[in-house]
Every structure is written in structure tokens, then in C-alpha cells.
Design a protein around this motif. Sequence first.
Motif, PDB file in Angstrom:
ATOM      1  N   GLY A  39       0.767  -1.246   0.000  1.00 27.35           N
ATOM      2  CA  GLY A  39       0.000   0.000   0.000  1.00 27.35           C
ATOM      3  C   GLY A  39       0.786   1.277   0.000  1.00 27.35           C
ATOM      4  O   GLY A  39       0.200   2.356   0.087  1.00 27.35           O
ATOM      5  N   GLY A  40       2.114   1.209  -0.060  1.00 30.18           N
ATOM      6  CA  GLY A  40       2.915   2.419  -0.198  1.00 30.18           C
ATOM      7  C   GLY A  40       3.043   3.227   1.076  1.00 30.18           C
ATOM      8  O   GLY A  40       3.781   2.869   1.997  1.00 30.18           O
ATOM      9  N   ALA A  41       2.312   4.351   1.190  1.00 32.67           N
ATOM     10  CA  ALA A  41       2.510   5.330   2.253  1.00 32.67           C
ATOM     11  C   ALA A  41       2.251   4.765   3.646  1.00 32.67           C
ATOM     12  O   ALA A  41       2.988   5.061   4.594  1.00 32.67           O
ATOM     13  N   LEU A  42       1.205   3.960   3.802  1.00 30.57           N
ATOM     14  CA  LEU A  42       0.901   3.404   5.116  1.00 30.57           C
ATOM     15  C   LEU A  42       2.026   2.477   5.579  1.00 30.57           C
ATOM     16  O   LEU A  42       2.447   2.520   6.743  1.00 30.57           O
ATOM     17  N   ASP A 214      -6.387   1.056   4.455  1.00 34.46           N
ATOM     18  CA  ASP A 214      -5.599  -0.068   3.961  1.00 34.46           C
ATOM     19  C   ASP A 214      -4.909  -0.835   5.087  1.00 34.46           C
ATOM     20  O   ASP A 214      -4.194  -1.816   4.830  1.00 34.46           O
ATOM     21  N   LEU A 215      -5.095  -0.404   6.334  1.00 31.34           N
ATOM     22  CA  LEU A 215      -4.403  -1.031   7.458  1.00 31.34           C
ATOM     23  C   LEU A 215      -4.910  -2.454   7.691  1.00 31.34           C
ATOM     24  O   LEU A 215      -6.095  -2.684   7.892  1.00 31.34           O
ATOM     25  N   THR A 216      -3.971  -3.397   7.651  1.00 28.11           N
ATOM     26  CA  THR A 216      -4.268  -4.800   7.928  1.00 28.11           C
ATOM     27  C   THR A 216      -3.158  -5.364   8.805  1.00 28.11           C
ATOM     28  O   THR A 216      -2.049  -4.817   8.843  1.00 28.11           O
ATOM     29  N   LEU A 218      -1.346  -7.854   8.198  1.00 30.02           N
ATOM     30  CA  LEU A 218      -0.228  -8.232   7.333  1.00 30.02           C
ATOM     31  C   LEU A 218       0.667  -7.039   7.026  1.00 30.02           C
ATOM     32  O   LEU A 218       1.903  -7.162   7.010  1.00 30.02           O
ATOM     33  N   VAL A 219       0.091  -5.872   6.784  1.00 23.53           N
ATOM     34  CA  VAL A 219       0.877  -4.672   6.522  1.00 23.53           C
ATOM     35  C   VAL A 219       1.726  -4.326   7.746  1.00 23.53           C
ATOM     36  O   VAL A 219       2.907  -3.976   7.630  1.00 23.53           O
ATOM     37  N   VAL A 220       1.145  -4.433   8.936  1.00 25.00           N
ATOM     38  CA  VAL A 220       1.876  -4.147  10.171  1.00 25.00           C
ATOM     39  C   VAL A 220       3.050  -5.109  10.336  1.00 25.00           C
ATOM     40  O   VAL A 220       4.175  -4.702  10.630  1.00 25.00           O
ATOM     41  N   VAL A 221       2.794  -6.399  10.138  1.00 29.13           N
ATOM     42  CA  VAL A 221       3.836  -7.416  10.296  1.00 29.13           C
ATOM     43  C   VAL A 221       4.951  -7.213   9.275  1.00 29.13           C
ATOM     44  O   VAL A 221       6.145  -7.317   9.598  1.00 29.13           O
ATOM     45  N   ASN A 222       4.585  -6.921   8.036  1.00 29.94           N
ATOM     46  CA  ASN A 222       5.599  -6.705   7.003  1.00 29.94           C
ATOM     47  C   ASN A 222       6.444  -5.477   7.290  1.00 29.94           C
ATOM     48  O   ASN A 222       7.650  -5.464   7.043  1.00 29.94           O
TER      49      ASN A 222
END
Length: 450
Positions: A39-42, A214-216, A218-222
Motif C-alpha cells: 500500500g505504499g505510504a501506510l 488499507d491497514l491490515t 499483514l501490513v503491520v507485520v511486514n
Amino acid sequence: MSEVVDRWSSRRAFILAVTGAAVGLGNIWRFPYVAGENGGALFFLLYVFFVLAMGLPVMIAEIMIGRAGRRPPIQALAALAREQGRSAKWSWVAGFGLLTVFLVLSFYSVVSGWSIEYLLSAVRGRFAGASPDVISQALDVFLANPWLVVLNHSLFMILTMVIVAMGVSSGLERLNNWLMPLLYLLLVVLVVYAATTPGFAHALTWLFSPKFTDLTPLVVVNALGHAFFTLAIGACALMAYGAYMPEDQSLVKAVVIVAALDVLVAVLSGIAIFSVVFSHHLDPTSGPGLMFVALPIAFSSMPFGVPLLAAFFLLLLLATWTSSINLAEPMVASLSAGKLSRPVAALIVGICVWAAGLLPALSFSTLANVRPIAGMTFFDLVTSVPPDIFLPLGGLMIAWFATNVLARHKAVSALGAGESGYRVWVGVTRYVAIPLVVLVLLSALIPKLS
């Protein structure tokens, strides 16, 4: 064993060395495509937060141990543990770190060899005017040629170990002093060019305007995992550098500068790459091939495309070269702590890493059908297990040692921020950084064990 006598000649030399260890594939090759997939910026915002909340405290812990011990990692941990009446078996943390850095360097050299091949191809104008299909197939054709992949892997390993064999002041410091400024100069030139492309504004929006919808998880973990990987912590490489740290240098200030420079490389490379990607309507989520497929396609039809593409791959080569040199240092330092001379130690390490690198190097050709664990090739294994599991595990043990085993007075002295600064660091490390490292480790372990 006596303390090391070698030192970085200046504060600037130490900062450039640690930056050289941190800046590499994670910033220029991995950050753009991982950001694109998340998601880029987030992702970028979370990445910066985790660098501050987790990366900085653990980096301080690792360098602090090296500075307090003034020995190679294995000897430093053993000596510091014995001083507190603890088991000298804590030295196994450094042994585990050396294994990790050995495995990481084995695939680092292979992927860095790709940058040599692509740099030469770009200089020769091989991609100029080529169709997207031809360019897309070029990476597969190259990887399917075992002799060519191994040749580039070998060239890169020779480049790395020759510098390491020269020592701290003659080799590592001298190279860092001119390569790191050159790397940033190249990045600035590419960003200035990116500002002239139609995709520049889109790239800035993509990187700096987060959409919290877009917060999930998976995004946090990555973002957590990337923050850990990109700072080169957890393998005791920075511990080795802490042993060479000047006495009068502020550890906290140096680490903050290094983290800022590390994030800056990711930001500049992201701007430069995504400006080109969006200018040519390419897919920002195209994965690891973003650097080796999307960029050659974009530059193939652009004015001045040949020199600009060559500059990109020169940038990648310089970043991986400095990082690999700094990754090799703790292994060579540990071997040369005995009776071996540094050149002999560098030769032994170089040959062993090169031999181990043959497995991932041949995973796309001769060994493509060999999948020893969970259907993964040797390349899949070595590029996932050491960075995703071994580095966080090493970082966890390092942070625990620094906060619970290392003598308080030695930690306060090595930190150089007084009692109040030490208390702040201990609190953040114990109650923020260590739980986050555990989260990184679990997020990597659970999918691989399930």
C-alpha cells in the motif's frame, strides 16, 4: 583475550561504516517492491515508526555490547558474561549471529552478482529499444545459465573479501569514506531526474499520503519485519563495529544518524523508482522483479535511458558491496582473533561463503528441482529463514543480554548518555522493543510451521 587495538579514525568513519552495513538490498531492492505490495505510504509510515520504536533500541544494544567488550563478538559476550558471574556460553549468541551472517552473505553475494550482470548489460545498451517481453524474459534466461550466475557471484565475493582482508582503516574505512557519499550522490541525481517525469507527483502521493483504510495485520507485520531487516541488526555485525568505536563518540547520536540515513536511502530510492514506474503505467506490486524487470522496461524507450539505467544498477551494486563488506567483518575478525592473519582469515571466510552461495545460485537451473524443506528451493530457504527468523532471534537474545546480563556500569559507560539516558533506553528496550521483536519472530515462525 586482549582488547582490539584497531579503531575507526573518526566519528564520521564509524557512522559511515554502520550506515554501510545497514544500507543494502533491503533499502534499494526490497523496500520499493515490499512497499508496493503493502500500500505504499501506510507501509512507509509504519516502517519508520518501527525503526524508531524497535530498531534503534536493539541497534544501540548490539553496538553497546561491542563497545563495552572491545573484542570480537564471541570473545566479548563470553568476557562480559563472566564478569557478572554468568555462563560464558552466552558466546553462543555470537556464534549464532555468525552463522546467520554467513547464510545472509551467501545469498547476498548471489543477488549482488545479478546487479553486476545488469550493470554490464545496461552499459552495453542491451535493453535500449527492447520489447517488454524480451526484457521480462532476460532475468529468467540469465538465472537459467548456471555458469554466468556463478561467475557473477564469484566476482562479487572477490570484490568483498579483498577489501575486508585489508583491515579496518586501510580497507573498510577507506572504501566507506568514498562509496557511501557516492551512493547518496547517485540517489540525489536519480531523484532530480525523477522530478522531471510525469509520475513524480503520483510517486510522492503513493509514499507520503497514507490511507488508513488499507491497514491490515499483514501490513503491520511486514513493516515490522522490514524495519528489522534493513538495519542489519541481530547478526552481531554491528557488535564487531562497536568494538572499534571511538571513545569520545555519542552512541545514541551516532545510531540516530545511521537510522536517518538508512531511511533516507529507502525514501530516495522509492521516489526514484516509483516515479519511473508510474510514468510508464507499470504495476508497483510486481514483487522482487521490480528492479530487474520493471525498470529496464521503463528505461528502454526513454531519452538517456541507457546511462540512467546503468546508474540504477551501479547504485544497487555499491549499496550491496558496502553492506557485504560490513557483513563479512565479524566473521573475519573472529577468525583473525587467534593466530590467523587477517588476509588468511578473509580467504577462508570468502571460500566458505562462496561455496555455500553455490546452492542458492544454482537454485534456478541445476538445482531447480531440489526442494529440501516445505517445497522451497535453496534460494527460497536462505532468503527467508535467516532474515525472517534468525535475525529477529539473534536480536532478541542481544537485547536481553544488554538489558539483563551486561553490567549496569558498563552499559551506562558504553551508552554515554548518563543514568537518566540509560533508564530511558532500558525501559523502551524491555517494554517496547523486545515485545515487538517477539512479534516479528512469531509472525515469521507461525506460517513456516503451519
